[in-house]
Design a protein around this motif. Sequence first.
Motif, mmCIF file in Angstrom:
data_model
loop_
_atom_site.group_PDB
_atom_site.id
_atom_site.type_symbol
_atom_site.label_atom_id
_atom_site.label_comp_id
_atom_site.label_asym_id
_atom_site.label_seq_id
_atom_site.Cartn_x
_atom_site.Cartn_y
_atom_site.Cartn_z
ATOM 1 N N PHE A 1 3.476 -12.091 -1.079
ATOM 2 C CA PHE A 1 2.829 -10.887 -0.987
ATOM 3 C C PHE A 1 3.499 -9.718 -1.858
ATOM 4 O O PHE A 1 2.750 -8.941 -2.527
ATOM 5 N N THR A 2 4.619 -9.699 -1.829
ATOM 6 C CA THR A 2 5.263 -8.513 -2.662
ATOM 7 C C THR A 2 5.379 -8.678 -4.019
ATOM 8 O O THR A 2 5.324 -7.725 -4.731
ATOM 9 N N GLU A 3 5.217 -9.807 -4.566
ATOM 10 C CA GLU A 3 4.876 -10.052 -6.091
ATOM 11 C C GLU A 3 3.732 -9.263 -6.641
ATOM 12 O O GLU A 3 3.442 -9.258 -7.560
ATOM 13 N N GLN A 4 2.799 -9.013 -5.640
ATOM 14 C CA GLN A 4 1.288 -8.640 -6.085
ATOM 15 C C GLN A 4 1.672 -7.159 -5.705
ATOM 16 O O GLN A 4 0.450 -6.574 -6.212
ATOM 17 N N ALA A 5 2.697 -6.507 -5.631
ATOM 18 C CA ALA A 5 2.815 -5.059 -5.509
ATOM 19 C C ALA A 5 2.593 -4.383 -6.825
ATOM 20 O O ALA A 5 2.874 -4.874 -7.802
ATOM 21 N N ASP A 6 1.969 -3.231 -6.520
ATOM 22 C CA ASP A 6 1.878 -2.254 -7.763
ATOM 23 C C ASP A 6 3.258 -1.568 -8.151
ATOM 24 O O ASP A 6 4.283 -1.885 -7.369
ATOM 25 N N PRO A 7 3.346 -0.937 -9.082
ATOM 26 C CA PRO A 7 4.696 -0.226 -9.657
ATOM 27 C C PRO A 7 5.338 0.445 -8.491
ATOM 28 O O PRO A 7 6.599 0.701 -8.534
ATOM 29 N N ASP A 8 4.425 1.207 -7.725
ATOM 30 C CA ASP A 8 5.289 1.943 -6.541
ATOM 31 C C ASP A 8 5.693 1.214 -5.254
ATOM 32 O O ASP A 8 6.119 1.600 -4.206
ATOM 33 N N GLY A 9 5.421 -0.235 -5.533
ATOM 34 C CA GLY A 9 5.937 -1.162 -4.248
ATOM 35 C C GLY A 9 5.027 -1.310 -3.311
ATOM 36 O O GLY A 9 5.635 -2.109 -2.439
ATOM 37 N N ARG A 10 3.879 -1.035 -3.373
ATOM 38 C CA ARG A 10 3.014 -1.332 -2.320
ATOM 39 C C ARG A 10 1.871 -2.350 -2.902
ATOM 40 O O ARG A 10 1.352 -2.368 -3.979
ATOM 41 N N THR A 11 1.473 -3.168 -1.938
ATOM 42 C CA THR A 11 0.664 -4.216 -2.193
ATOM 43 C C THR A 11 -0.747 -3.865 -1.510
ATOM 44 O O THR A 11 -0.689 -3.506 -0.416
ATOM 45 N N THR A 12 -1.780 -3.950 -2.526
ATOM 46 C CA THR A 12 -3.105 -3.855 -2.093
ATOM 47 C C THR A 12 -3.923 -5.017 -1.363
ATOM 48 O O THR A 12 -3.920 -5.901 -1.622
ATOM 49 N N GLU A 13 -4.363 -4.682 -0.008
ATOM 50 C CA GLU A 13 -5.048 -5.645 0.736
ATOM 51 C C GLU A 13 -6.704 -5.147 0.948
ATOM 52 O O GLU A 13 -6.815 -3.811 0.978
ATOM 53 N N ARG A 14 -7.654 -6.024 0.888
ATOM 54 C CA ARG A 14 -8.890 -5.610 0.808
ATOM 55 C C ARG A 14 -9.558 -6.357 2.104
ATOM 56 O O ARG A 14 -9.547 -7.270 2.689
ATOM 57 N N PHE A 15 -10.689 -5.214 2.693
ATOM 58 C CA PHE A 15 -11.255 -5.522 3.894
ATOM 59 C C PHE A 15 -12.821 -5.482 3.303
ATOM 60 O O PHE A 15 -12.934 -4.404 3.147
ATOM 61 N N GLU A 16 -13.503 -6.508 3.398
ATOM 62 C CA GLU A 16 -15.068 -6.349 3.070
ATOM 63 C C GLU A 16 -15.804 -5.944 4.613
ATOM 64 O O GLU A 16 -15.631 -6.932 5.366
ATOM 65 N N ILE A 17 -16.436 -4.966 4.650
ATOM 66 C CA ILE A 17 -17.072 -4.684 5.936
ATOM 67 C C ILE A 17 -18.587 -5.112 5.699
ATOM 68 O O ILE A 17 -19.019 -4.272 4.852
ATOM 69 N N VAL A 18 -19.061 -5.998 6.325
ATOM 70 C CA VAL A 18 -20.669 -6.358 6.294
ATOM 71 C C VAL A 18 -21.216 -5.380 7.599
ATOM 72 O O VAL A 18 -20.661 -5.665 8.827
ATOM 73 N N PHE A 19 -22.322 -4.667 7.061
ATOM 74 C CA PHE A 19 -22.768 -4.197 7.999
ATOM 75 C C PHE A 19 -24.378 -4.880 8.138
ATOM 76 O O PHE A 19 -24.837 -5.006 7.141
ATOM 77 N N LEU A 20 -24.684 -4.881 9.507
ATOM 78 C CA LEU A 20 -26.116 -5.417 9.804
ATOM 79 C C LEU A 20 -27.134 -4.696 10.544
ATOM 80 O O LEU A 20 -26.480 -3.618 11.549
ATOM 81 N N THR A 21 -28.298 -4.429 10.113
ATOM 82 C CA THR A 21 -29.257 -3.444 10.786
ATOM 83 C C THR A 21 -30.414 -4.356 10.925
ATOM 84 O O THR A 21 -31.061 -5.106 10.268
ATOM 85 N N GLY A 22 -30.951 -4.501 12.123
ATOM 86 C CA GLY A 22 -32.179 -5.313 12.417
ATOM 87 C C GLY A 22 -33.146 -4.632 13.755
ATOM 88 O O GLY A 22 -32.220 -3.985 14.525
ATOM 89 N N TRP A 23 -34.083 -5.035 14.103
ATOM 90 C CA TRP A 23 -35.233 -4.300 14.822
ATOM 91 C C TRP A 23 -35.577 -5.720 15.679
ATOM 92 O O TRP A 23 -36.078 -6.515 15.084
ATOM 93 N N ALA A 24 -35.894 -5.404 17.043
ATOM 94 C CA ALA A 24 -36.632 -6.308 17.805
ATOM 95 C C ALA A 24 -38.026 -6.305 17.434
ATOM 96 O O ALA A 24 -38.584 -5.175 17.269
ATOM 97 N N PRO A 25 -38.803 -7.358 17.509
ATOM 98 C CA PRO A 25 -40.085 -6.959 16.584
ATOM 99 C C PRO A 25 -40.932 -6.366 17.576
ATOM 100 O O PRO A 25 -40.975 -6.321 18.786
ATOM 101 N N ALA A 26 -41.904 -5.858 17.026
ATOM 102 C CA ALA A 26 -42.929 -4.785 17.950
ATOM 103 C C ALA A 26 -44.051 -4.630 17.168
ATOM 104 O O ALA A 26 -44.137 -4.469 15.872
#
Length: 277
Positions: A226-251
């Motif tokens: 994990f540390t080997e993936q760090a940027d020059p400032d010593g911090r490593t970036t982790e990514r979170f992909e947020i899936v959003f859902l929108t749906g309606w009950a039929p009418a």
Amino acid sequence: MSTPDIFDRIARRAHRDRAAAGFAGHDFLRAAMLDGIQERLGTVTRGFEDVLDLGCFDDAFLPPPGARIVRCDAGLAFAGDVQADEDRLPFADASFDLVVSAGVLDSVNDLPGALTLIRRALRPDGLFLAAFTGAGTLSTLRAAFREAERDRPAARIHPQIDVRSAGDLLVRAGFALPVADVESLNVRYADLGRLLGDLRGMAATNLLVGRTPLRRDTLARAADAFTEQADPDGRTTERFEIVFLTGWAPAPSQPQPARRGSATASLADALKRIPPE
């Protein structure tokens, strides 16, 4: 015949109960989800009377003014009104006109079944808004564990749903006007321990049935990777992909697709009217 569980239901409740006391220190991911849900809700002009907050955590979701809200969570410590798994909901059909869920659907054993129950719990023209982590989340952590357990890899991170599959699940569950989209959130960590602390604090650690304990030597190798993936400032970036859902009950009042064969203009005729280049 029922499908075997992917996630350990008992461990899921226990992890949520363990996280409850300190959740406020690790709530950034759910806060981002709620921001996105509120943004989408803000574009809806109709009012809502009965709201279900499914996977309520610390009750941070603010319902529309004047609406009654039921808070439901799989963990006892979080459950405000009802304790239940999302794929085993106890609510009667047509109980709510808005269901909101942030941060839990990625670890539900029967997600298609849960979505069907949510749709049934909605009144006609009721709205469903949800957010959860999807495919691509924790890619840096996944790579670190893969490097640490190169000879004997173990399942450390949950199966993840991509945005297209999420949209297909909405359709399969019977929602009208389904929309699925994704937003990325990058977080930078000083070390692997900080990331794992956040995952424990938000009840997002490994819940897979048959999971194997993480040995100290494996953890040490993963921390180095994990540390080997760090940027020059010593911090490593982790990514979170947020899936959003929108749906309606039929009418009946909702826009309906045109009946097949009902078009009054020919595409071929329209193309003939386009001048050549």
